[in-house]
Design a protein around this motif. Structure first.
Motif, PDB file in Angstrom:
ATOM      1  N   TRP A   1      40.769  41.286  37.324  1.00  0.00           N
ATOM      2  CA  TRP A   1      40.944  40.767  38.424  1.00  0.00           C
ATOM      3  C   TRP A   1      42.329  40.817  38.950  1.00  0.00           C
ATOM      4  O   TRP A   1      43.014  39.960  38.171  1.00  0.00           O
ATOM      5  CB  TRP A   1      40.278  39.379  38.921  1.00  0.00           C
ATOM      6  CG  TRP A   1      38.773  39.612  38.939  1.00  0.00           C
ATOM      7  CD1 TRP A   1      38.331  39.363  40.222  1.00  0.00           C
ATOM      8  CD2 TRP A   1      37.787  39.795  38.103  1.00  0.00           C
ATOM      9  NE1 TRP A   1      36.626  39.321  40.082  1.00  0.00           N
ATOM     10  CE2 TRP A   1      36.539  39.651  38.668  1.00  0.00           C
ATOM     11  CE3 TRP A   1      37.599  39.940  36.509  1.00  0.00           C
ATOM     12  CZ2 TRP A   1      35.283  40.067  37.928  1.00  0.00           C
ATOM     13  CZ3 TRP A   1      36.553  40.286  36.072  1.00  0.00           C
ATOM     14  CH2 TRP A   1      35.216  40.256  36.822  1.00  0.00           C
TER      15      TRP A   1
ATOM     16  N   CYS B   1      45.798  42.080  42.142  1.00  0.00           N
ATOM     17  CA  CYS B   1      46.115  42.547  43.182  1.00  0.00           C
ATOM     18  C   CYS B   1      46.255  43.951  43.343  1.00  0.00           C
ATOM     19  O   CYS B   1      46.564  44.652  42.380  1.00  0.00           O
ATOM     20  CB  CYS B   1      47.258  41.849  43.658  1.00  0.00           C
ATOM     21  SG  CYS B   1      47.451  39.808  43.683  1.00  0.00           S
TER      22      CYS B   1
ATOM     23  N   TYR C   1      43.619  43.904  48.157  1.00  0.00           N
ATOM     24  CA  TYR C   1      42.799  42.647  47.321  1.00  0.00           C
ATOM     25  C   TYR C   1      43.831  41.948  46.869  1.00  0.00           C
ATOM     26  O   TYR C   1      44.956  42.452  46.239  1.00  0.00           O
ATOM     27  CB  TYR C   1      42.010  43.329  46.604  1.00  0.00           C
ATOM     28  CG  TYR C   1      41.181  42.252  45.709  1.00  0.00           C
ATOM     29  CD1 TYR C   1      39.719  42.086  46.319  1.00  0.00           C
ATOM     30  CD2 TYR C   1      41.284  41.759  44.374  1.00  0.00           C
ATOM     31  CE1 TYR C   1      38.748  40.996  45.917  1.00  0.00           C
ATOM     32  CE2 TYR C   1      40.535  41.002  43.705  1.00  0.00           C
ATOM     33  CZ  TYR C   1      39.319  40.564  44.346  1.00  0.00           C
ATOM     34  OH  TYR C   1      38.401  39.707  43.789  1.00  0.00           O
ATOM     35  N   THR C   2      43.831  40.634  46.850  1.00  0.00           N
ATOM     36  CA  THR C   2      44.735  39.611  46.090  1.00  0.00           C
ATOM     37  C   THR C   2      44.021  38.436  45.424  1.00  0.00           C
ATOM     38  O   THR C   2      42.893  38.197  45.640  1.00  0.00           O
ATOM     39  CB  THR C   2      45.534  38.978  47.266  1.00  0.00           C
ATOM     40  OG1 THR C   2      44.601  38.186  47.917  1.00  0.00           O
ATOM     41  CG2 THR C   2      46.443  39.858  48.146  1.00  0.00           C
TER      42      THR C   2
END
Length: 304
Positions: free
Chosen positions: A144, A146, A166-167
């Motif tokens: 998971w 960025c 996505y961050t």
């Protein structure tokens, strides 16, 4: 439910001495201290100029895009980030610890009998493409981080980073941990908000170990502690300020143990992780045997 033990790792200053972006700065001749100085000034700048609040954990992503647009990171794209990930330098023992812990569980016949497996996950505010490109990725079951998407630069006709899609920040790391808990990415149709009973969740919290470097990981430490998992903090060798920081976390009950960021065999950090993994595995065996005991009847024997 699978009997999975999950080691969940922060990345920067936990697995690497500094930031994963260092190879990126070196590639383009950028002063890393100047870059981070500029990033740290952005929250106050935007609040004063535009009256907006800024996420301090992810604003650096916008600054990377600004560098792309101004040509400082010319033609930077996801493929290049992935390639630069191969140049990330890890703390001592990291690249040996990951496969060794997996093998430690795989090679134990009793653990094998009860389908116990060990998985490694990385949850980071850094760049997932660089992590996937690193030599560590081969031992990792999920990352998971960025992410950017690309577009074509009409002047150069080359792909370059153009948008953040996505961050992960230090609060949403807890969301990632819930996704690991429920099996997002491993089970079709399962999302973070899927309603699942505890026994149906893929990785119980009590089977998790979370390893990170400091106060920014308090939300994740707190979640794992509250759910019966294990927590461990690391600090760089000889760094007194970082030592005092992790000792404060221990005193406040934020972490259960800490040690130097040296994962070589027989260091304190190595031994604590190894024995915590074995404790979890042995507890799983005991729980599985307890489930079977009502159905195990004594064998008939000859009467004397």
């Amino acid at each position: 439910m699978s009997n999975i033990i999950a080691l969940i790792w922060d990345f920067d200053k936990t697995l690497v001495d500094g930031y994963m972006q260092d190879p990126l700065f070196a590639e383009y001749g950028i002063d890393n201290k100047e870059f981070w100085k500029e990033v740290n000034a952005l929250p106050e700048k935007y609040e004063k100029e535009q009256g907006v609040r800024v996420n301090k954990d992810s604003i650096y992503l916008n600054h990377i895009l600004n560098y792309v647009k101004t040509g400082k990171f010319k033609s930077l794209n996801n493929e290049k980030l992935n390639n630069l990930g191969g140049e990330i330098k890890f703390y001592p023992g990291v690249l040996e610890l990951f496969p060794a812990t997996i093998k430690m569980i795989e090679d134990n016949d009793i653990y094998k009998e009860f389908n116990i497996r060990l998985e490694h996950y990385i949850v980071s505010t850094g760049l997932s493409q660089m992590i996937w490109g690193s030599p560590l990725a081969r031992y990792v079951d999920g990352i998971w981080g960025c992410d950017f998407i690309e577009s074509i630069n009409h002047e150069t006709q080359e792909k370059e980073l153009s948008e953040i899609v996505y961050t992960i920040d230090n609060t949403t790391k807890t969301r990632a941990i819930f996704e690991i808990n429920k099996g997002v990415g491993h089970r079709d149709g399962i999302e973070v908000n899927s309603k699942l009973s505890e026994e149906m969740r893929r990785v119980p919290f009590k089977n998790m170990i979370y390893i990170a470097d400091g106060p920014s990981d308090i939300p994740a430490f707190s979640l794992i502690n509250s759910k019966g998992g294990a927590t461990f903090a690391v600090y760089p060798h000889g760094n007194n300020e970082a030592f005092r920081q992790v000792e404060s976390l221990r005193k406040d009950g934020r972490v259960q143990m800490y040690g130097e960021a040296n994962y070589s065999e027989n260091t304190l950090t190595y031994l604590w992780l190894k024995n915590t993994i074995l404790d979890i595995a042995d507890r799983i065996v005991a729980e599985e045997k307890a489930k079977l005991s009502p159905y195990v009847k004594p064998q008939p024997r000859h009467l004397v």
